[in-house]
Design a protein around this motif. Structure first.
Motif, short mmCIF file in Angstrom:
data_model
loop_
_atom_site.label_atom_id
_atom_site.label_comp_id
_atom_site.label_asym_id
_atom_site.label_seq_id
_atom_site.Cartn_x
_atom_site.Cartn_y
_atom_site.Cartn_z
N UNK A 58 2.43 19.43 36.99
CA UNK A 58 2.35 18.59 35.55
C UNK A 58 2.36 17.29 35.30
N UNK A 59 3.60 16.52 36.81
CA UNK A 59 4.22 15.08 35.98
C UNK A 59 2.70 14.26 35.80
N UNK A 60 2.83 13.15 35.15
CA UNK A 60 1.67 12.05 35.57
C UNK A 60 2.00 10.78 36.73
N UNK A 61 0.46 10.36 37.09
CA UNK A 61 1.12 10.16 38.11
C UNK A 61 2.20 8.29 38.11
N UNK A 62 2.14 7.97 36.65
CA UNK A 62 2.32 6.75 36.22
C UNK A 62 4.09 6.97 36.20
N UNK A 63 4.73 8.24 36.78
CA UNK A 63 6.79 8.46 36.61
C UNK A 63 6.99 8.15 38.51
N UNK A 64 7.44 6.91 37.95
CA UNK A 64 7.36 6.15 39.67
C UNK A 64 8.28 7.70 40.87
N UNK A 65 7.82 7.14 42.12
CA UNK A 65 9.06 8.13 43.04
C UNK A 65 10.32 7.81 42.54
N UNK A 66 11.03 6.79 42.55
CA UNK A 66 12.17 6.76 42.50
C UNK A 66 12.92 7.26 41.53
N UNK A 67 11.92 7.22 39.95
CA UNK A 67 12.78 7.71 39.18
C UNK A 67 12.55 9.34 39.60
N UNK A 68 11.84 10.11 39.74
CA UNK A 68 11.80 11.17 40.30
C UNK A 68 12.69 11.56 41.44
N UNK A 69 12.78 11.28 42.13
CA UNK A 69 14.11 11.36 43.25
C UNK A 69 15.06 11.51 42.70
#
Length: 406
Positions: A267-278
């Protein structure tokens, strides 16, 4: 189906005597440096936490950890492997971090340990650079390995923690049926960090086989301390000198929890960067809320033979909706707590300053200021003088730490 690429997601022979790792302490004017390169999901988190949370006890024995935090070893692995950092990532540059860590390791009185599982992904050129930068120390490469049947589901879960939304059976089919048959299978992430013999050949091009140590991970049900005992004997530390209760293993998630996280990734959009996700998803949810070649083989190679029924017993996607919802509630609460702790670090309970040594107090002060850490890292990436100052500061703190334990 398309195979996935290498985009990073992150006997009872018993222990050998320390002398097998290069002689007794003090027998050489140069330290021994143990570069623990992984593999991922082989007890690396447990070993790292044992060492980082018992730094003073190890320092008193002449065994030191370069850097001030486990993230320093991660950042050094990124620098060594030439991984590009997104400009939006607020963590600061990691340019020069490997150089700093290597030079700190060379200041060790007897032995230094550098440990991060992403070093397993290094290619021959990067491995050569690592070994050259650690000379004239005696470099030892350490790799931990486990049986493939328990490794596979653990790695699938780890990919979900790194934003993968693929189901278990789909992922497994690619890894086993497609990627493993590729003549150049290290182009795929799983095999880049788990093709054990290929990884060993990379490092054997720069380190004598006798200084490459393969530690087998004890099977499920074995005493947790056994892996640490094997590792400690290798690096020349007294296994009984540390408090193992300070460490947490990188525990697997339950089926409802992993299915919730997989659906969240979808569900997460691609605009959320990986560093923020981690930081906000993996750390807050997955770790806080859901929880003969001539090489020196330490342990029992029989432990690498899969035991019956070691794979997933049920399909995570078939979990009851109510259980997945419960996992979602726990995860949402963890996110709130994580955001609060980031926004108000000064409000977190602190240990009595009188119970900590100078090194611990200085490092805690720096760790509580993300802005200060980023500033230092950015300056280090541009100035060799700042990098030298960081090395000198670490050496002074390490001497203080060693004096904290009689």
């Amino acid at each position: 189906m398309a195979a996935h690429d290498v985009t990073e997601p992150g006997t009872a022979a018993g222990p050998v005597p320390a002398a097998a790792a290069g002689g007794s302490p003090g027998s050489s004017p140069h330290p021994r440096v143990f570069l623990h390169i992984g593999e991922p999901k082989t007890g690396t988190t447990f070993l790292q936490q044992v060492m980082w949370r018992n730094r003073s006890e190890l320092a008193a024995q002449g065994v030191v950890l370069p850097g001030h935090h486990p993230q320093d070893h991660f950042r050094a692995s990124q620098d060594l492997r030439g991984i590009q950092k997104l400009p939006s990532d607020p963590a600061g540059s990691w340019t020069g971090e490997w150089e700093i860590l290597a030079r700190q390791a060379l200041q060790a009185p007897q032995a230094a340990v550098i440990s991060h599982e992403l070093f397993a992904a290094a290619d021959a050129e990067q491995a050569g650079r690592a070994v050259r930068s650690l000379r004239p120390a005696q470099v030892h490469v350490v790799i931990t390995v486990r049986d493939i049947a328990t490794l596979l589901p653990a790695e699938w879960q780890e990919t979900v923690k790194h934003r993968n939304s693929r189901g278990w059976e789909d992922w497994l089919s690619d890894v086993i049926d497609t990627e493993s048959a590729d003549p150049d299978r290290r182009q795929w992430w799983f095999w880049r960090v788990h093709d054990t013999m290929a990884i060993l050949r990379v490092w054997a091009g720069h380190v004598p086989p006798g200084q490459i140590h393969v530690i087998t991970v004890p099977p499920p049900g074995a005493p947790q301390a056994l892996l640490w005992q094997r590792f400690a004997a290798l690096i020349g530390a007294d296994p009984a000198s540390v408090d193992l209760t300070r460490a947490r293993p990188n525990a697997s998630l339950g089926l409802p929890e992993i299915e919730f996280l997989r659906r969240l990734n979808e569900a997460l959009p691609a605009e959320v960067p990986d560093w923020f996700y981690m930081w906000n998803v993996k750390e807050a949810i997955a770790h806080q809320a859901l929880a003969g070649s001539g090489y020196d083989v330490i342990g029992d190679t029989g432990e690498l033979i899969p035991q019956p029924a070691a794979t997933l017993a049920a399909d995570p996607a078939a979990q009851p909706a109510a259980q997945v919802l419960d996992a979602a509630v726990e995860a949402a609460a963890a996110l709130v707590v994580n955001q609060y702790r980031k926004a108000y670090p000064a409000a977190q309970p602190q240990r009595d300053p009188g119970t900590r040594g100078l090194a611990s107090r200085v490092e805690a002060t720096v760790a509580s200021s993300p802005r200060l850490k980023r500033t230092v890292r950015e300056l280090s990436s541009r100035s060799s003088a700042v990098r030298r100052l960081r090395i000198l500061a670490w050496r002074a703190l390490e001497r203080s730490r060693a004096r904290e334990r009689p």
